[in-house]
Design a protein around this motif. Structure first.
Motif, mmCIF file in Angstrom:
data_model
loop_
_atom_site.group_PDB
_atom_site.id
_atom_site.type_symbol
_atom_site.label_atom_id
_atom_site.label_comp_id
_atom_site.label_asym_id
_atom_site.label_seq_id
_atom_site.Cartn_x
_atom_site.Cartn_y
_atom_site.Cartn_z
ATOM 1 N N LEU A 185 5.870 -7.736 -11.183
ATOM 2 C CA LEU A 185 7.243 -6.825 -10.952
ATOM 3 C C LEU A 185 8.470 -6.576 -12.336
ATOM 4 C CD1 LEU A 185 9.783 -8.657 -8.690
ATOM 5 C CD2 LEU A 185 11.175 -7.071 -10.185
ATOM 6 N N PRO A 186 7.929 -6.429 -13.439
ATOM 7 C CA PRO A 186 8.967 -5.562 -14.051
ATOM 8 C C PRO A 186 8.214 -4.406 -14.427
ATOM 9 C CG PRO A 186 8.782 -7.773 -15.086
ATOM 10 C CD PRO A 186 8.069 -7.930 -13.624
ATOM 11 N N ASP A 187 7.073 -4.131 -14.034
ATOM 12 C CA ASP A 187 6.043 -3.229 -14.566
ATOM 13 C C ASP A 187 6.476 -2.182 -13.561
ATOM 14 O OD1 ASP A 187 5.612 -4.222 -16.332
ATOM 15 O OD2 ASP A 187 3.560 -5.514 -15.594
ATOM 16 N N ALA A 188 6.633 -2.417 -12.315
ATOM 17 C CA ALA A 188 6.295 -1.777 -11.125
ATOM 18 C C ALA A 188 7.645 -1.707 -11.028
ATOM 19 C CB ALA A 188 5.662 -2.507 -9.353
ATOM 20 N N PRO A 194 0.290 7.560 -18.223
ATOM 21 C CA PRO A 194 -0.664 5.788 -18.967
ATOM 22 C C PRO A 194 -0.116 4.381 -17.754
ATOM 23 C CG PRO A 194 -0.749 7.398 -20.313
ATOM 24 C CD PRO A 194 0.055 8.272 -19.715
ATOM 25 N N GLU A 195 1.848 4.644 -18.691
ATOM 26 C CA GLU A 195 2.098 3.513 -18.116
ATOM 27 C C GLU A 195 2.488 3.643 -16.704
ATOM 28 O OE1 GLU A 195 3.355 5.281 -20.681
ATOM 29 O OE2 GLU A 195 3.753 4.458 -22.079
ATOM 30 N N SER A 196 2.909 4.069 -15.643
ATOM 31 C CA SER A 196 2.924 3.843 -14.793
ATOM 32 C C SER A 196 1.879 3.552 -14.126
ATOM 33 C CB SER A 196 3.182 5.255 -14.467
ATOM 34 O OG SER A 196 2.836 5.823 -14.151
ATOM 35 N N LEU A 217 1.023 -1.524 0.333
ATOM 36 C CA LEU A 217 0.191 -0.127 0.183
ATOM 37 C C LEU A 217 0.542 1.372 0.182
ATOM 38 C CD1 LEU A 217 -2.376 -1.557 2.313
ATOM 39 C CD2 LEU A 217 -3.157 -0.755 0.228
ATOM 40 N N ALA A 218 1.824 1.078 0.834
ATOM 41 C CA ALA A 218 3.040 2.180 1.141
ATOM 42 C C ALA A 218 3.466 2.594 -0.401
ATOM 43 C CB ALA A 218 3.668 2.477 2.096
ATOM 44 N N THR A 219 3.829 1.860 -1.409
ATOM 45 C CA THR A 219 4.608 1.779 -2.413
ATOM 46 C C THR A 219 3.817 1.951 -4.046
ATOM 47 O OG1 THR A 219 4.378 -0.502 -2.838
ATOM 48 C CG2 THR A 219 6.373 1.015 -1.688
ATOM 49 N N VAL A 220 2.227 1.778 -4.190
ATOM 50 C CA VAL A 220 1.746 1.528 -5.011
ATOM 51 C C VAL A 220 1.493 2.990 -5.477
ATOM 52 C CG1 VAL A 220 -0.425 1.896 -3.308
ATOM 53 C CG2 VAL A 220 -0.750 0.425 -5.582
ATOM 54 N N LEU A 221 1.060 3.703 -4.190
ATOM 55 C CA LEU A 221 0.980 5.777 -4.978
ATOM 56 C C LEU A 221 2.609 5.649 -5.354
ATOM 57 C CD1 LEU A 221 -1.454 6.574 -3.291
ATOM 58 C CD2 LEU A 221 -1.428 6.492 -5.472
ATOM 59 N N LEU A 222 3.407 5.093 -5.680
ATOM 60 C CA LEU A 222 4.890 6.082 -5.618
ATOM 61 C C LEU A 222 4.833 5.072 -7.128
ATOM 62 C CD1 LEU A 222 7.467 5.490 -2.178
ATOM 63 C CD2 LEU A 222 5.628 7.577 -3.327
ATOM 64 N N VAL A 223 4.449 4.103 -7.251
ATOM 65 C CA VAL A 223 4.967 3.679 -8.598
ATOM 66 C C VAL A 223 3.989 4.025 -9.837
ATOM 67 C CG1 VAL A 223 3.962 1.676 -10.315
ATOM 68 C CG2 VAL A 223 5.034 0.880 -7.771
ATOM 69 N N SER A 224 3.142 5.136 -9.200
ATOM 70 C CA SER A 224 2.593 6.087 -10.628
ATOM 71 C C SER A 224 2.651 7.647 -10.527
ATOM 72 C CB SER A 224 0.890 5.963 -10.366
ATOM 73 O OG SER A 224 0.277 6.251 -8.832
ATOM 74 N N LYS A 273 -8.519 -1.847 -21.609
ATOM 75 C CA LYS A 273 -7.906 -1.000 -21.836
ATOM 76 C C LYS A 273 -6.757 -1.323 -22.261
ATOM 77 C CE LYS A 273 -11.927 0.844 -24.115
ATOM 78 N NZ LYS A 273 -12.889 2.148 -23.556
ATOM 79 N N MET A 274 -5.798 -1.036 -20.198
ATOM 80 C CA MET A 274 -4.670 -0.277 -20.277
ATOM 81 C C MET A 274 -3.663 -1.806 -20.387
ATOM 82 S SD MET A 274 -4.858 0.913 -16.147
ATOM 83 C CE MET A 274 -5.487 -0.180 -15.503
ATOM 84 N N ASN A 275 -3.322 -1.587 -21.601
ATOM 85 C CA ASN A 275 -2.571 -3.036 -22.694
ATOM 86 C C ASN A 275 -1.021 -2.031 -22.979
ATOM 87 O OD1 ASN A 275 -3.142 -1.838 -24.552
ATOM 88 N ND2 ASN A 275 -4.322 -3.304 -24.931
ATOM 89 N N ARG A 276 -0.801 -1.522 -22.081
ATOM 90 C CA ARG A 276 0.784 -0.786 -22.601
ATOM 91 C C ARG A 276 1.763 -1.549 -21.839
ATOM 92 N NH1 ARG A 276 0.635 4.430 -23.483
ATOM 93 N NH2 ARG A 276 -1.114 5.422 -24.180
ATOM 94 N N LEU A 277 1.682 -2.521 -21.347
ATOM 95 C CA LEU A 277 3.243 -2.922 -20.995
ATOM 96 C C LEU A 277 2.970 -4.186 -20.931
ATOM 97 C CD1 LEU A 277 3.457 -1.209 -17.159
ATOM 98 C CD2 LEU A 277 4.923 -0.827 -19.205
#
Lengths: 487, 225
Positions: free
Chosen positions: A233-236, A151-153, A139-146, B216-220
């Motif tokens: 993992l790779p996305d975040a 849109p990607e983040s 929960l602490a890190t999820v807003l930091l990832v975005s 629709k979120m399919n960029r990654l």
């Protein structure tokens, strides 16, 4: 116990402090101070454990033994060096307009929140609280990832949130089964205390514990990034700010593995079978091999190193799964050197991405010519993580190989294959980035590479000679986990 | 199993377990978001009932507290928040086209069988009520996952996520009369924070892809473009 309490209170204060004052001019330095003090506290705690052995708090809510105390020091250390790096990095991100004051406040506040969750996972004696803290870390890190709101983040953060949330829910089901097994002979409130469970492990119903462990491995394994639960993992790691990637890779994954190993100790005590170990070996080896192949198809530099994290976590899970004293020793050492090396790499990668203005591997070129320190840092870091001697990763991987040859010789070729493929996968991408001509107009950035140098120096030191106190420490932890000394 | 010989507590818990599972199945086939949220609140209410009954039967005051927390969180706050978001984003008229409802329901049914299959061997010595209630709560957890897989709307995903939490809560209540208080409070806190964060994410997702359709979120991905 006092340092352990202070260790938890300080980041809690940090959350509030930075939520209010996180936009000030020298906030990065203040964050470093917070983390510096927690490092001193963790050393104080380590000294206490070193002199007087396992410490159990009077209400038995917290436990510090040789296994978790070294992870606490490691967490505090990586937390400090990453915060040293993050200060100029975040200032730069604010300068180029990627971040606002509000988001900077969120970032620093949640940095402390994440550190708090990590310390709580490590120090708590209650398996339920461990789960709560693990979820709190998400929960602490999820807003930091975005944090960048691209849109990607946002997609990455959503994926991280949902996958880790659902995954870790399985671990809670496992914990409930564990508690159920414990209440069969112990009705009191402390039935979920790890120390109580461990002392009475032989009384726990082995069949229930086996099923419970499957759920816990899936749950915490999602957090470790075990294939096929690794998608987030790779996305975040690639979409969040780089300091976050460094702490996620260097700390969060370790702590999730720590939770699995704690549970495995209970299952091993309750059952005669090696089922927990086999499961970990299977998942670990699969992750190791799959991630090694995936290294070859990456186009984003941070994704590249995220897959390398999956690969190394797989190797550690495999080694802990083997469970022999020798393999456990190797896994503990590998945890340390991987954390140090990987966070150092993410720091240099962050600078490299700022120099090139992109994370795309194809567009990062000529780093050594633009800014030699960053280029060489990345190259040496990659050498270290790929397992070249004389770095510490070589030592630990070599020990894992030896342990495998000893217990499961027929698995050795697979490990060697994975290490080879991973090495090739890293270098085919790194080589053109550090060497080659410098693109037009590429400028050096303000960079603080002290953290990288210190980390890599320690890794080198561990590769050449493990100091006595550290090897004693690992030996004690090994005795605790696997029952006997490695040599 | 001789149902008539069971005491009232056991009969009530078994009925509630069945009803909770039933609500999971209804959610699975529900394409309208407002109705989905309503059924989710209903499921939460059944949980509150089960917890209160357990608290009364075992004279366990701390279960009353968990019942109250569940009431506040899962019956009132989270449904209210989701409803507000649905109305604000004007999604209350959308009907989600669920592809292949029959297959999903069949899949759900087999998940229930699977749950019994997993837990039967380890619960042989335990009472009948425990086997049924625990298996059904595992089924609710798995059905929550199926709900997330079969629906495309982010809000449906959150409902699935929270219904997984419901399953966990039910398991803890029936098998061990609730987790220790500190754990229960911690879990409730996590759920609360998660709910708030989900609300923030709805706004972010909506402003980034202009809908809450997570397909629709399919960029990654790792697929070659």
């Amino acid at each position: 116990m006092i340092p352990a309490y202070l260790l938890l209170i300080l980041p809690l204060l940090g959350i509030v402090y930075f939520a209010l004052f996180g936009h000030q001019e020298d906030v990065g330095r203040q964050n470093t101070h917070f983390n510096g003090i927690t490092l001193l506290l963790s050393l104080w705690l380590a000294f206490n454990v070193y002199t007087s052995g396992t410490i159990l708090s009077t209400d038995s809510y917290f436990i510090v033994d040789s296994f978790n105390v070294y992870l606490i020091v490691l967490t505090a250390f990586v937390g400090l060096t990453t915060s040293i790096f993050s200060a100029p990095y975040m200032a730069h991100e604010k300068e180029i307009g990627k971040l606002t004051d509000k988001r900077l406040r969120l970032y620093y506040s949640m940095y402390q929140g994440f550190m708090f969750a990590m310390y709580l996972v490590l120090t708590t004696n209650n398996m339920g609280v461990m789960w709560v803290a693990m979820e709190a870390a998400t929960l602490a890190t999820v807003l930091l990832v975005s944090l960048y709101r691209t849109p990607e983040s946002i997609e990455a953060a959503w994926k991280y949130f949902i996958l880790c949330g659902v995954g870790i829910a399985q671990a809670l089901f496992g914990t409930i089964l564990l508690y159920y097994a414990a209440t069969q002979f112990n009705q009191s409130e402390n039935a979920l205390m790890w120390s109580v469970l461990y002392d009475n492990a032989a009384l726990l119903n082995p069949e229930i514990l086996e099923i419970a462990f499957v759920f816990m491995l899936i749950g915490y394994g999602t957090k470790i990034g075990l294939v096929p639960l690794h998608n987030w993992l790779p996305d975040a790691h690639s979409e969040g700010p780089t300091p976050m990637s460094a702490v996620l890779s260097g700390l969060l994954l370790n702590d999730a593995l720590y939770a699995v190993v704690r549970n495995k100790m209970l299952v091993d005590g309750a059952t005669d079978s090696d089922i927990a170990g086999y499961l970990m070996m299977g998942f670990g080896l699969t992750s190791f091999l799959v991630a090694a192949f995936f290294l070859h198809r990456q186009k984003d530099i941070k994704r590249l190193f995220s897959y390398s994290s999956i690969e190394h976590m797989g190797l550690m899970t495999f080694a802990f799964g083997m469970g022999t004293p020798f393999a456990t020793f190797a896994a503990l050492l590998h945890m340390t050197v991987h954390s140090l090396t990987k966070s150092a790499i993410f720091v240099t990668v962050g600078h490299a991405a700022q120099i090139a203005g992109t994370q795309s591997i194809a567009k990062i070129r000529g780093l050594i010519k633009t800014q030699p320190k960053v280029g060489w840092g990345l190259l040496i870091g990659t050498l270290a993580i790929a397992g070249f001697p004389p770095f510490g990763v070589f030592t630990s991987e070599f020990l894992v190989l030896l342990a495998t040859m000893h217990s499961y010789p027929w698995l050795t070729p697979l490990l060697l294959l994975g290490i080879g493929i991973a090495c090739a996968g890293l270098f085919r991408n790194i080589q053109p980035m550090v060497y080659g001509e410098r693109p037009e107009g590429q400028q050096a950035v303000q960079a603080n590479l002290w953290p990288v140098m210190i980390h890599l120096a320690i890794v080198l030191w561990l590769g050449l000679a493990i100091p006595d106190f550290l090897s004693n420490w690992f030996t004690q932890a090994t005795i605790l986990i696997s029952g006997s000394a490695p040599l | 199993m001789d149902i008539e010989n069971l005491d009232h507590y056991a009969q009530l818990i078994l009925s509630l377990a069945a009803l909770v599972t039933l609500t999971s199945f209804i959610m699975l086939a529900q394409g309208r978001l407002l109705r989905l949220v309503f059924i989710f609140a209903l499921q939460g209410f059944l949980l509150v009932l089960a917890t209160a009954i357990a608290a009364y039967s075992f004279n366990n005051p701390h279960l009353y507290i968990s019942a109250a927390i569940t009431m506040a969180l899962k019956v009132l706050f989270i449904p209210w928040m989701l409803r507000r978001h649905i109305l604000k984003l004007e999604m209350h008229r959308d009907v989600e086209a669920l592809s292949n409802k029959t297959a999903i329901m069949m899949g759900g049914a087999s998940l229930v069988v699977f749950s019994y299959y997993v837990l039967h061997p380890i619960m042989q010595d335990a009472s009948m009520i425990l086997l049924n209630a625990l298996s059904l709560s595992l089924a609710v957890i798995l059905l929550g996952m199926l709900l997330m897989i079969s629906h495309h709307q982010a809000i449906a995903h959150v409902v699935g996520f929270m219904s997984i939490e419901n399953g966990l809560f039910f398991a803890a209540t029936v098998s061990t009369n609730g987790m220790p208080m500190v754990v229960e409070l911690g879990v409730a806190f996590d759920v609360l924070v998660a709910a708030v964060l989900f609300g923030i994410f709805f706004l972010h997702i909506n402003s980034s892809i202009d809908s809450l359709d997570v397909d629709k979120m399919n960029r990654l991905n790792e697929v070659d473009q």
